[in-house]
Design a protein around this motif. Structure first.
Motif, short mmCIF file in Angstrom:
data_model
loop_
_atom_site.label_atom_id
_atom_site.label_comp_id
_atom_site.label_asym_id
_atom_site.label_seq_id
_atom_site.Cartn_x
_atom_site.Cartn_y
_atom_site.Cartn_z
N LEU A 44 -19.23 31.39 47.85
CA LEU A 44 -17.83 30.80 47.17
C LEU A 44 -17.50 31.65 46.07
O LEU A 44 -18.10 31.42 45.18
CB LEU A 44 -17.82 29.28 47.06
N GLY A 45 -16.77 32.50 45.88
CA GLY A 45 -16.63 33.34 44.55
C GLY A 45 -15.19 33.43 44.19
O GLY A 45 -14.34 33.13 44.89
N LEU A 46 -14.92 34.22 43.05
CA LEU A 46 -13.76 34.32 42.64
C LEU A 46 -13.33 35.81 42.59
O LEU A 46 -13.97 36.72 42.26
CB LEU A 46 -13.50 34.13 40.94
N ALA A 47 -12.25 36.14 43.41
CA ALA A 47 -11.80 37.66 43.85
C ALA A 47 -10.77 37.93 42.80
O ALA A 47 -9.69 37.08 42.75
CB ALA A 47 -11.63 37.94 45.30
N THR A 48 -10.63 38.92 42.13
CA THR A 48 -9.88 39.13 41.33
C THR A 48 -8.44 39.95 41.86
O THR A 48 -8.64 40.75 42.78
CB THR A 48 -10.01 40.25 40.18
N ASN A 49 -7.30 39.17 41.94
CA ASN A 49 -6.13 39.94 42.52
C ASN A 49 -5.39 40.88 41.78
O ASN A 49 -5.70 40.75 40.36
CB ASN A 49 -5.20 38.70 42.68
N GLN A 50 -4.87 41.79 42.51
CA GLN A 50 -4.30 42.68 41.59
C GLN A 50 -2.89 42.57 40.79
O GLN A 50 -2.92 43.25 39.74
CB GLN A 50 -3.92 44.07 42.58
N THR A 51 -2.48 41.49 40.93
CA THR A 51 -1.41 41.23 40.25
C THR A 51 -1.68 40.23 39.11
O THR A 51 -0.97 40.10 38.34
CB THR A 51 -0.51 40.29 41.28
N GLY A 52 -3.34 39.77 38.90
CA GLY A 52 -3.52 39.10 37.70
C GLY A 52 -4.34 38.02 37.93
O GLY A 52 -5.38 38.24 37.64
N PRO A 53 -3.81 37.05 38.46
CA PRO A 53 -4.72 35.75 38.54
C PRO A 53 -6.21 35.92 39.51
O PRO A 53 -6.22 36.73 40.22
CB PRO A 53 -3.64 34.79 39.23
N GLN A 54 -6.92 35.01 39.08
CA GLN A 54 -8.02 35.20 40.14
C GLN A 54 -7.91 34.37 41.46
O GLN A 54 -7.37 33.38 41.36
CB GLN A 54 -9.20 34.69 39.28
N CYS A 55 -8.65 34.52 42.49
CA CYS A 55 -8.39 33.86 43.68
C CYS A 55 -9.86 33.25 44.19
O CYS A 55 -10.79 33.84 44.11
CB CYS A 55 -7.95 35.00 44.67
N LEU A 56 -9.78 31.95 44.50
CA LEU A 56 -10.80 31.47 45.14
C LEU A 56 -11.07 31.72 46.49
O LEU A 56 -10.32 31.50 47.26
CB LEU A 56 -10.92 29.79 44.96
N GLU A 57 -12.06 32.49 46.78
CA GLU A 57 -12.17 33.11 48.18
C GLU A 57 -13.59 32.83 48.74
O GLU A 57 -14.50 33.00 48.16
CB GLU A 57 -12.24 34.85 48.12
N CYS A 98 -3.84 35.14 47.53
CA CYS A 98 -5.16 34.46 47.36
C CYS A 98 -5.38 33.66 48.67
O CYS A 98 -6.46 33.51 49.03
CB CYS A 98 -5.01 33.72 45.93
N ILE A 99 -4.42 32.94 49.36
CA ILE A 99 -4.77 32.10 50.31
C ILE A 99 -4.95 32.99 51.39
O ILE A 99 -5.63 32.57 52.36
CB ILE A 99 -3.40 31.15 50.50
N PHE A 100 -4.26 34.12 51.79
CA PHE A 100 -4.43 34.92 52.64
C PHE A 100 -5.70 35.48 52.87
O PHE A 100 -6.39 35.94 53.88
CB PHE A 100 -3.53 36.27 52.69
N LYS A 101 -6.56 35.67 51.68
CA LYS A 101 -7.99 35.85 51.46
C LYS A 101 -8.75 35.23 52.57
O LYS A 101 -9.94 35.75 52.73
CB LYS A 101 -8.12 36.30 50.25
N ASN A 102 -8.37 33.86 52.66
CA ASN A 102 -9.40 33.01 53.33
C ASN A 102 -8.90 32.89 54.81
O ASN A 102 -9.24 31.86 55.55
CB ASN A 102 -9.15 31.55 52.44
N PHE A 103 -8.47 33.60 55.37
CA PHE A 103 -8.22 33.51 56.78
C PHE A 103 -9.31 33.50 57.77
O PHE A 103 -9.18 32.74 58.62
CB PHE A 103 -7.12 34.97 57.03
N ASN A 104 -10.42 34.02 57.34
CA ASN A 104 -11.52 33.84 58.27
C ASN A 104 -12.11 32.54 58.26
O ASN A 104 -12.52 32.17 59.08
CB ASN A 104 -12.61 34.77 57.73
N LEU A 105 -11.85 31.82 57.10
CA LEU A 105 -12.41 30.34 56.97
C LEU A 105 -11.49 29.53 57.76
O LEU A 105 -11.71 28.85 58.27
CB LEU A 105 -12.04 30.15 55.45
#
Length: 312
Positions: A24-37, A275-282
């Motif tokens: 469970l990590g924080l992925a940096t989005n290219q647009t700025g904010p961090q994503c919970l992935e 950020c939400i799209f990054k969790n599609f596998n979940l």
């Protein structure tokens, strides 16, 4: 099938985010904010699919084996298990092919992989749509059995049940084929989301009405036998807990996936949505978990079916 996220595409296995262990990590989005992935390892995804595969195969085998279970209600449960079985087979097959491609055991021929990807996507989508339909059919069947008990066997006959089952399968295959063919149209995604909301509302209305009738019946029995009020409250709490499990499991397992589809239409480029799209596998993992939980809710509670499972 790009709309379902790059993580599960056979054509881009190297882009999948599937480390060897869950994290469970924080992925940096290219647009700025961090994503919970939340990264789901392919091994875990494959294991859950195999558990669901075995579990639903047992349900189908038990219902087919025992003639006492050859009734409309159990046929709907059998079809639900078959739908969940297809979900498991499709995802296990896709995961296995992705792992073989990443390991270099298969030659990555784009044309062949593309065709295989389309077939698997149709199977996954049709099994998802049919699962939702059969969950609704089970709710309707139980509603009729409670509110039209005397007419149930004349209303829900085997020929009508078979026609409903055939219609659901045909509609699911046609809908999934159209969805895969026109996945980049917003109207198609909105139709799928609307279908999920309609099934959720249908199940909620029917089960809440059934719970209200059951509580009313329990109060009548309590008055007849002059039992204490705590007995009525206990029955109401048990019924509410059962209802919460039914609807809560349905919403938690299916909701994130359809939220993903809705956000593709509403905010495909917004940082939060990305950020939400990054969790599609979940989200796909939750659907597999639903395929594991469904037999526990709808099938294994039957004593007759449990007895047949022991024989199997």
């Amino acid at each position: 099938m790009p709309v379902l996220g790059p993580q599960r595409q056979l054509l881009s296995p190297l882009n999948s985010t599937s480390p060897a262990t869950p994290r469970l990590g924080l992925a940096t989005n290219q647009t700025g904010p961090q994503c919970l992935e939340v990264s789901v390892p392919e091994g875990l995804f494959l294991s859950l699919g195999l558990v669901s595969l075995v579990e639903n195969m047992l349900v189908v085998a038990a219902i087919m084996k025992n003639r006492n279970l050859h009734s409309p209600m159990y046929y709907f449960i059998c079809c639900l298990a078959a739908s969940d079985l297809l979900v498991s087979i499709s995802n296990v097959l896709e995961t296995a092919v992705m792992l073989l491609l990443e390991a270099g055991a298969l030659a990555p021929r784009a044309a062949v992989v593309q065709q295989l990807d389309d077939v698997i996507d149709v199977l996954i989508c049709s099994s998802m749509v049919s699962s939702l339909c059969f969950l609704g059919a089970i709710a309707v069947d139980r509603y009729i059995s409670i509110f039209y008990a005397l007419r149930y066997h004349s209303l829900v006959t085997l020929p009508r049940a078979w026609r409903a089952i055939a219609a659901i399968w045909v509609a699911s295959i046609l809908a999934s084929t159209l969805f895969i063919a026109y996945y980049n149209h917003a109207a198609v995604l909105l139709c799928l989301v609307s279908f999920f909301v309609a099934m959720l509302v249908l199940m909620a209305v029917l089960y809440v009405h059934m719970l209200a009738r059951a509580c009313q019946h329990a109060r009548g029995i309590a008055r007849l036998h002059k039992r204490q009020r705590s007995t009525q409250q206990g029955f109401g709490l048990k019924g509410a807990a059962t209802l919460t499990i039914l609807l809560g499991t349905f919403f938690l397992c299916w909701g994130p996936f359809f939220l993903h589809l809705l956000l593709i239409v509403l905010c495909p480029q917004h940082p939060t949505c990305v950020c939400i799209f990054k969790n599609f596998n979940l989200f796909l993992t939750l659907i597999i978990c639903n395929a594991i939980v469904d037999p526990l809710i709808y099938a294994f509670r039957s004593q007759e079916l449990r007895k047949t499972l022991q024989e199997v």
